[in-house]
Enzyme design. Structure first.
Site, short mmCIF file in Angstrom:
data_model
loop_
_atom_site.label_atom_id
_atom_site.label_comp_id
_atom_site.label_asym_id
_atom_site.label_seq_id
_atom_site.Cartn_x
_atom_site.Cartn_y
_atom_site.Cartn_z
N MET A 44 -12.03 4.48 -0.16
CA MET A 44 -12.64 4.73 1.16
C MET A 44 -13.27 6.12 1.07
O MET A 44 -12.72 7.12 1.55
CB MET A 44 -11.57 4.66 2.26
CG MET A 44 -11.16 3.22 2.56
SD MET A 44 -9.55 3.11 3.34
CE MET A 44 -8.51 3.20 1.90
N SER A 86 0.85 -1.19 0.00
CA SER A 86 0.00 0.00 0.00
C SER A 86 0.89 1.24 0.00
O SER A 86 1.62 1.49 0.97
CB SER A 86 -0.89 -0.01 1.24
OG SER A 86 -1.40 1.30 1.45
N MET A 139 -11.22 -6.12 5.88
CA MET A 139 -10.36 -5.17 6.59
C MET A 139 -9.86 -5.79 7.90
O MET A 139 -10.65 -6.31 8.68
CB MET A 139 -11.10 -3.87 6.89
CG MET A 139 -11.48 -3.04 5.66
SD MET A 139 -10.09 -2.57 4.59
CE MET A 139 -9.13 -1.52 5.70
N ASP A 166 -6.64 -6.54 4.30
CA ASP A 166 -6.04 -5.21 4.27
C ASP A 166 -6.00 -4.62 5.67
O ASP A 166 -7.04 -4.39 6.29
CB ASP A 166 -6.85 -4.30 3.34
CG ASP A 166 -6.23 -2.92 3.19
OD1 ASP A 166 -5.10 -2.70 3.67
OD2 ASP A 166 -6.89 -2.06 2.57
N MET A 222 -8.77 8.07 -0.24
CA MET A 222 -9.57 8.51 0.91
C MET A 222 -10.04 9.94 0.64
O MET A 222 -9.26 10.76 0.15
CB MET A 222 -8.73 8.49 2.18
CG MET A 222 -8.11 7.14 2.49
SD MET A 222 -7.31 7.16 4.11
CE MET A 222 -6.48 5.56 4.09
N ASP A 280 -4.72 3.53 -1.87
CA ASP A 280 -5.80 3.86 -0.95
C ASP A 280 -6.34 5.26 -1.24
O ASP A 280 -5.67 6.25 -0.96
CB ASP A 280 -5.28 3.81 0.49
CG ASP A 280 -5.06 2.39 0.97
OD1 ASP A 280 -6.00 1.59 0.88
OD2 ASP A 280 -3.94 2.09 1.40
C1 DX5 Z 1 -6.10 1.38 5.76
C2 DX5 Z 1 -5.65 1.11 4.35
C3 DX5 Z 1 -4.56 0.11 4.26
C4 DX5 Z 1 -3.29 0.54 4.95
C5 DX5 Z 1 -2.58 -0.68 5.42
O1 DX5 Z 1 -7.27 2.13 5.72
O2 DX5 Z 1 -6.72 0.62 3.58
O3 DX5 Z 1 -4.32 -0.27 2.93
O4 DX5 Z 1 -2.44 1.26 4.11
O5 DX5 Z 1 -1.47 -0.29 6.18
P1 DX5 Z 1 -0.79 -1.31 7.19
O6 DX5 Z 1 -0.34 -2.50 6.39
O7 DX5 Z 1 0.35 -0.52 7.75
O8 DX5 Z 1 -1.82 -1.68 8.22
ZN ZN Z 2 -6.33 -0.28 1.59
#
Ligand code: DX5
Ligand code: ZN
Length: 229
Positions: free
Chosen positions: A76, A18, A145, A183, A45, A43
């Site tokens: 997201m 990511s 998640m 994830d 957001m 990601d």
């Molecule tokens: C969280 C994201 C993830 C995040 C994961 O909302 O969707 O993709 O980047 O990061 P780690 O692997 O550090 O938990």
């Molecule tokens: Zn993600």
């Protein structure tokens, strides 16, 4: 938009770093450093559905120009449909959005498929697998998640393992073939058990980008997943 056939991954444990955890000012080098991965996880957001504001379609297009890896886009956002369309236009190969943010998820997945994109749905930690029982039939990927969406570097929620197991059971009971992605909070401590219960794709933010040698982190995570618990 991409050719979905060209973006179909192989078998085995698939690693999706990511770029949320990458050095954003050195993104070209960061992408070169993860060339041995199976996807680039982007990601998106919107600062509304989650507090953080991150990337838009221009980064997806830039990642496509800079790397041969398929782009796996995780939305997201409060209103996924318009951004999903923009992500498809920008060249995303896989686009997942949250079931919680999209009551007509099957329609958007069908639209993405028509646009040549692999559609996916993502489920928050508190969303039961049963809530996605019908929608998964339209998905090429289902994202479970392992943390609350919004930030990288959070602790893995242990109950995720049981959710992945239940989803894998649903997949085989219904004779479906979507990929199961986990994830959030993925590391050497949980990749093996997640693979054992049916996970295919392992998103890793801080685990990969938190160390200098990204390729080594990718290889160790893949190996840990394939070794099992
Ligand atoms: C969280 C994201 C993830 C995040 C994961 O909302 O969707 O993709 O980047 O990061 P780690 O692997 O550090 O938990
Ligand atoms: Zn993600």
């Amino acid at each position: 938009m991409s050719d979905p056939e060209a973006s179909n991954p192989g078998s085995g444990a698939l690693i999706a770093p990511s770029i949320l955890s990458a050095d954003w000012l050195a993104m070209g080098e960061e992408l070169a450093g993860i060339a041995s991965a199976d996807f680039i996880h982007v990601d998106v957001m919107d600062g509304v559905w989650v507090p953080h504001l991150t990337f838009g379609p221009d980064i997806i297009a830039a990642a496509k120009r800079a790397s041969d890896l398929p782009v796996d886009c995780h939305l997201m956002v409060a209103d996924p449909a318009p951004i999903a369309r923009e992500a498809a236009e920008a060249g995303a190969d896989w686009v997942s959005f949250h079931l919680e943010a999209c009551p007509l998820a099957h329609r958007l997945m069908a639209e993405l498929r028509d646009a040549g994109v692999h559609p996916g749905i993502a489920l928050n930690p508190t969303t039961p697998i049963a809530a996605a029982k019908e929608a998964v039939r339209y998905a090429d990927m289902v994202v479970v998640m392992g943390v609350e969406p919004g930030f990288s570097g959070q602790a893995f929620i242990p109950r995720t393992v049981e959710k992945v197991r239940e989803l894998a059971e649903l997949r085989s009971a219904c004779d479906l073939d979507f990929l199961i992605q986990v994830d959030g909070g993925v590391s050497l401590a949980n990749a093996g058990i997640l693979r054992d219960v049916g996970a295919d794709v392992f998103v890793a933010g801080s685990f990969v980008f938190g160390v200098e040698d990204h390729a080594r982190a990718i290889a160790s995570l893949r190996q840990a997943a394939e070794a099992g618990a």
